[in-house]
Design an enzyme around this catalytic site. Structure first.
Site, PDB file in Angstrom:
ATOM      1  N   HIS A   9      -4.894  -1.719  -5.628  1.00 32.59           N
ATOM      2  CA  HIS A   9      -4.077  -0.523  -6.075  1.00 32.59           C
ATOM      3  C   HIS A   9      -4.990   0.672  -6.539  1.00 32.59           C
ATOM      4  O   HIS A   9      -5.933   0.440  -7.346  1.00 32.59           O
ATOM      5  CB  HIS A   9      -3.229  -0.839  -7.332  1.00 32.59           C
ATOM      6  N   ASP A  25       0.714  -1.137   0.010  1.00 31.75           N
ATOM      7  CA  ASP A  25      -0.105   0.035   0.041  1.00 31.75           C
ATOM      8  C   ASP A  25       0.942   1.293   0.149  1.00 31.75           C
ATOM      9  O   ASP A  25       0.477   2.456   0.464  1.00 31.75           O
ATOM     10  CB  ASP A  25      -1.083  -0.110   1.342  1.00 31.75           C
ATOM     11  N   GLU A  26       1.920   1.349  -0.829  1.00 31.18           N
ATOM     12  CA  GLU A  26       2.814   2.355  -0.727  1.00 31.18           C
ATOM     13  C   GLU A  26       2.401   3.572  -1.611  1.00 31.18           C
ATOM     14  O   GLU A  26       2.830   4.727  -1.551  1.00 31.18           O
ATOM     15  CB  GLU A  26       4.301   1.886  -1.042  1.00 31.18           C
ATOM     16  N   LEU A  74       4.064  12.317   1.515  1.00 27.83           N
ATOM     17  CA  LEU A  74       4.727  13.306   2.092  1.00 27.83           C
ATOM     18  C   LEU A  74       3.789  14.054   2.701  1.00 27.83           C
ATOM     19  O   LEU A  74       3.877  14.635   4.152  1.00 27.83           O
ATOM     20  CB  LEU A  74       5.668  13.943   1.353  1.00 27.83           C
ATOM     21  N   GLY A 118      -0.178  14.214  -2.969  1.00 27.11           N
ATOM     22  CA  GLY A 118      -1.643  14.016  -2.993  1.00 27.11           C
ATOM     23  C   GLY A 118      -2.013  12.801  -3.824  1.00 27.11           C
ATOM     24  O   GLY A 118      -1.022  12.043  -4.364  1.00 27.11           O
TER      25      GLY A 118
HETATM   26  P1  GDP Z   1      -0.745   0.453  -3.363  1.00 24.14           P
HETATM   27  O1  GDP Z   1      -1.422  -0.962  -3.068  1.00 24.14           O
HETATM   28  O2  GDP Z   1       0.634   0.296  -3.376  1.00 24.14           O
HETATM   29  O3  GDP Z   1      -1.079   0.618  -5.082  1.00 24.14           O
HETATM   30  O4  GDP Z   1      -1.354   1.658  -2.673  1.00 24.14           O
HETATM   31  P2  GDP Z   1      -2.837   1.552  -2.242  1.00 24.14           P
HETATM   32  O5  GDP Z   1      -3.713   2.084  -3.357  1.00 24.14           O
HETATM   33  O6  GDP Z   1      -3.201   0.440  -1.618  1.00 24.14           O
HETATM   34  O7  GDP Z   1      -2.618   2.693  -1.118  1.00 24.14           O
HETATM   35  C1  GDP Z   1      -1.963   3.965  -1.247  1.00 24.14           C
HETATM   36  C2  GDP Z   1      -3.224   5.009  -0.808  1.00 24.14           C
HETATM   37  O8  GDP Z   1      -2.530   6.233  -0.867  1.00 24.14           O
HETATM   38  C3  GDP Z   1      -4.259   5.345  -1.866  1.00 24.14           C
HETATM   39  O9  GDP Z   1      -5.277   5.485  -1.456  1.00 24.14           O
HETATM   40  C4  GDP Z   1      -3.711   6.557  -2.747  1.00 24.14           C
HETATM   41  O10 GDP Z   1      -4.817   7.143  -3.457  1.00 24.14           O
HETATM   42  C5  GDP Z   1      -3.172   7.211  -1.913  1.00 24.14           C
HETATM   43  N1  GDP Z   1      -1.894   7.973  -2.249  1.00 24.14           N
HETATM   44  C6  GDP Z   1      -0.881   7.552  -2.983  1.00 24.14           C
HETATM   45  N2  GDP Z   1       0.094   8.577  -3.170  1.00 24.14           N
HETATM   46  C7  GDP Z   1      -0.399   9.472  -2.471  1.00 24.14           C
HETATM   47  C8  GDP Z   1       0.154  10.807  -1.998  1.00 24.14           C
HETATM   48  O11 GDP Z   1       1.268  11.050  -2.321  1.00 24.14           O
HETATM   49  N3  GDP Z   1      -0.478  11.568  -0.944  1.00 24.14           N
HETATM   50  C9  GDP Z   1      -1.626  10.991  -0.488  1.00 24.14           C
HETATM   51  N4  GDP Z   1      -2.273  11.880   0.159  1.00 24.14           N
HETATM   52  N5  GDP Z   1      -2.191  10.018  -0.881  1.00 24.14           N
HETATM   53  C10 GDP Z   1      -1.555   9.101  -1.731  1.00 24.14           C
HETATM   54  P1  IMO Z   2      -0.844  -4.093  -2.250  1.00 27.53           P
HETATM   55  O1  IMO Z   2      -0.489  -4.677  -3.584  1.00 27.53           O
HETATM   56  C1  IMO Z   2      -0.948  -4.868   2.042  1.00 27.53           C
HETATM   57  C2  IMO Z   2      -1.102  -9.002   3.459  1.00 27.53           C
HETATM   58  C3  IMO Z   2      -2.278  -9.260   4.078  1.00 27.53           C
HETATM   59  C4  IMO Z   2      -1.585 -10.305   5.152  1.00 27.53           C
HETATM   60  C5  IMO Z   2      -0.491 -11.054   4.280  1.00 27.53           C
HETATM   61  C6  IMO Z   2      -0.851 -12.213   3.909  1.00 27.53           C
HETATM   62  O2  IMO Z   2      -2.167  -3.415  -2.310  1.00 27.53           O
HETATM   63  O3  IMO Z   2       0.198  -3.411  -1.444  1.00 27.53           O
HETATM   64  P2  IMO Z   2      -2.355 -12.804   1.706  1.00 27.53           P
HETATM   65  O4  IMO Z   2      -3.914 -12.687   1.435  1.00 27.53           O
HETATM   66  O5  IMO Z   2      -1.861 -12.208   0.631  1.00 27.53           O
HETATM   67  O6  IMO Z   2      -2.190 -14.283   2.083  1.00 27.53           O
HETATM   68  O7  IMO Z   2      -2.208 -12.392   3.089  1.00 27.53           O
HETATM   69  O8  IMO Z   2      -0.055  -9.981   3.259  1.00 27.53           O
HETATM   70  N1  IMO Z   2      -1.206  -8.316   2.146  1.00 27.53           N
HETATM   71  C7  IMO Z   2      -0.860  -6.930   1.854  1.00 27.53           C
HETATM   72  N2  IMO Z   2      -1.007  -5.929   2.570  1.00 27.53           N
HETATM   73  N3  IMO Z   2      -0.985  -4.632   0.883  1.00 27.53           N
HETATM   74  C8  IMO Z   2      -1.365  -5.604  -0.283  1.00 27.53           C
HETATM   75  O9  IMO Z   2      -1.180  -5.427  -1.391  1.00 27.53           O
HETATM   76  C9  IMO Z   2      -1.199  -7.049   0.582  1.00 27.53           C
HETATM   77  N4  IMO Z   2      -1.228  -8.265   0.005  1.00 27.53           N
HETATM   78  C10 IMO Z   2      -1.334  -9.033   1.045  1.00 27.53           C
HETATM   79  O10 IMO Z   2      -2.784  -8.067   5.073  1.00 27.53           O
HETATM   80  O11 IMO Z   2      -0.963  -9.765   6.261  1.00 27.53           O
HETATM   81 MG    MG Z   3      -2.800  -1.674  -1.695  1.00 28.66          MG
END
Ligand code: GDP
Ligand code: IMO
Ligand code: MG
Length: 457
Positions: A71, A43-44, A364, A447
């Site tokens: 994502h 979730d980066e 940030l 953002g």
């Molecule tokens: P991913 O799994 O790595 O693609 O990340 P996720 O989508 O699960 O979680 C990232 C969250 O942060 C999402 O809600 C994005 O819209 C949000 N996001 C990404 N970059 C930024 C940023 O620079 N600032 C803010 N405020 N939100 C961001």
């Molecule tokens: P994205 O691509 C955050 C975590 C789950 C759990 C562990 C194992 O959005 O960054 P699983 O269902 O894969 O067997 O769960 O891994 N996990 C994630 N956490 N973001 C993800 O993907 C994840 N994919 C798996 O929460 O702790």
């Molecule tokens: Mg994610």
């Protein structure tokens, strides 16, 4: 915006690969592939980084994981969440590829596509290519995922906190060589049905409470298979052609993250695939020499969903502030994400494995209101710094984190679009991170939307 990777070292004759076959000069490496990988616990903001690069990509490929990934992409005020579909599916000019290393839950894939279609995503089925070698996740794999979690809770007093998308059981079937692949579903259906029944029986002998309406499942799978058929290709040959045809920009979208990697992550609190750079090669059939840029994505703080050690976690007002300001709620499961300070020990560890060529530092802006900001720079055991990242979770639970403290900039950064727009204190924070990891920071996120990304070079 200038593209950050190029189809360099392409010494081809401009003939399409199909015309030249497999006989190529030894020095013809082909197109280079850029890989986007999570450098923490997921979730980066990988989706956002991929979306940014995908605007100029010819191919956007998923190489591992399944719909455990979530994502988020925000474009023109519309928010999309992708689980199995590569985030590049938004770009009408690029092809999205789901590689052999991905495990596919077909009902989940079509549900996701249909849901996004209602949001305005058009023609996705025509732009999606699926490898015939990808393994399938069945509904019963998801049920088993839940049963295994209950069992872990009962036996060990704690579960993993999986997404219950059947990822662990599907990769287990793959590793135990009883899994079924896309090519099986599209092949002889009688053969598929008999293998499917055997697989169900195997699981039922382990989990007697498992009930599966086999005929109903087979009927549905056949229907999904027919809908999928036009998208299916020999993934290896398709990739080979993409690498060796005319110059192409190929992007790989990592799912999950380094610390969730089955080999390198915080085992056993990990997912079941290789979310580090090797996964791009094995999950798509890409030779290592074709890997070009490797972009690590890291949040300006740290989050984790599910159970497991988290040395810089803040179970206090700071953690709550990061959670609420950052809207840190899982995209796939709706669970609150655990929050803490940026941990540079884990990002450096992710760099040791992945060899990042640049970093995207996201979110940030979430730190804008803090008086002071801490960054974990080293782990200590019994008062002594340790140079490595511990493999053993009991040890990781015991490390003491050494922090560097920075004054907060207490300024809204969300409108910043270039380096000079950022307050000096934020610039110092970023430069410190860059120097400590030893990798240039190429983007800084301020953002959610596509334009909220400062490009540094
Ligand atoms: P991913 O799994 O790595 O693609 O990340 P996720 O989508 O699960 O979680 C990232 C969250 O942060 C999402 O809600 C994005 O819209 C949000 N996001 C990404 N970059 C930024 C940023 O620079 N600032 C803010 N405020 N939100 C961001
Ligand atoms: P994205 O691509 C955050 C975590 C789950 C759990 C562990 C194992 O959005 O960054 P699983 O269902 O894969 O067997 O769960 O891994 N996990 C994630 N956490 N973001 C993800 O993907 C994840 N994919 C798996 O929460 O702790
Ligand atoms: Mg994610």
């Amino acid at each position: 915006m200038a593209l950050s990777w190029s189809a360099k070292e392409h010494k081809n004759t401009n003939q399409p690969a199909a015309a030249t076959g497999l006989k190529r000069p030894r020095n013809d490496v082909g197109n280079k592939v850029a890989v986007v990988l999570g450098a923490q616990w997921g979730d980066e903001g990988k989706g956002k980084v991929v979306d940014l690069l995908a605007t100029q990509a010819d191919f956007v490929c998923r190489c591992q994981g399944g719909n455990n990934a979530g994502h988020t992409v925000v474009v023109d005020g519309k928010e999309y969440d992708f689980h199995l579909l590569p985030s590049g599916i938004i770009n009408p000019k690029s092809i999205s590829l789901i590689g052999n290393g991905v495990v596919i839950h077909l009902p989940g894939l079509f549900e996701e596509g249909d849901k996004n279609e209602k949001k305005g995503l058009k023609g996705w089925e025509k732009r999606l290519i699926v490898s015939d070698r990808a393994h399938l996740v069945f509904d019963f794999h998801q049920v088993i995922d839940g049963l295994q979690e209950t069992e872990r809770q009962a036996q060990e007093g704690k579960n993993i906190g999986t997404t219950k998308k059947g990822i662990g059981p599907a990769y287990s079937s793959k590793a135990s060589r009883t899994g079924l692949r896309v090519c099986d579903l599209l092949g002889d259906i009688k053969d598929f049905s008999s293998k499917f029944k055997n697989l169900v029986r195997q699981y039922q002998s382990m989990y007697p409470s498992l009930t599966v309406d086999v005929e109903d499942q087979l009927k549905k799978l056949k229907e999904y298979g027919e809908r999928l058929r036009p998208m299916v290709r020999d993934g290896v040959y398709y990739m080979y052609e993409a690498l060796h045809g005319s110059p192409k920009k190929i992007l790989v979208e990592g799912a999950n993250a380094a610390l969730l990697d089955i080999d390198f992550g915080t085992y056993p609190f990990v997912t079941s695939s290789n979310c580090t750079v090797g996964g791009a090669c094995t999950g798509l059939g890409i030779p290592p020499l074709n890997i070009g840029d490797v972009f690590g994505v890291a949040k300006a703080y740290t989050t984790r969903v599910g159970i497991g050690a988290f040395p810089t976690e803040q179970l206090n007002a700071v953690g709550e502030l990061l959670q609420t300001r950052g809207h840190e709620v899982g995209v796939t499961t709706g669970r609150k994400r655990r929050c803490g300070w940026l941990d540079l020990v884990i990002v450096r560890y992710a760099h040791m494995i992945n060899g990042f060529t640049a970093i995207a530092l996201t979110k940030l802006d979430i730190l804008d209101v803090l008086e002071e900001i801490k960054v974990g720079i080293a782990y200590k055991l019994h008062g002594k710094r340790i140079p490595h990242f511990p493999a053993n979770m009991d040890v990781l639970q015991k490390v003491e984190v050494e922090y560097e403290t920075f004054p907060g900039w207490k300024t809204d950064t969300s409108a910043a679009r270039k380096w000079g727009d950022l307050p000096v204190k934020a610039q110092n924070y970023i430069r410190f991170i860059e120097n400590h990891i030893g990798v240039p920071i190429k983007w800084v996120g301020v953002g959610k939307s596509r334009e909220c990304m400062i490009q540094m070079f």
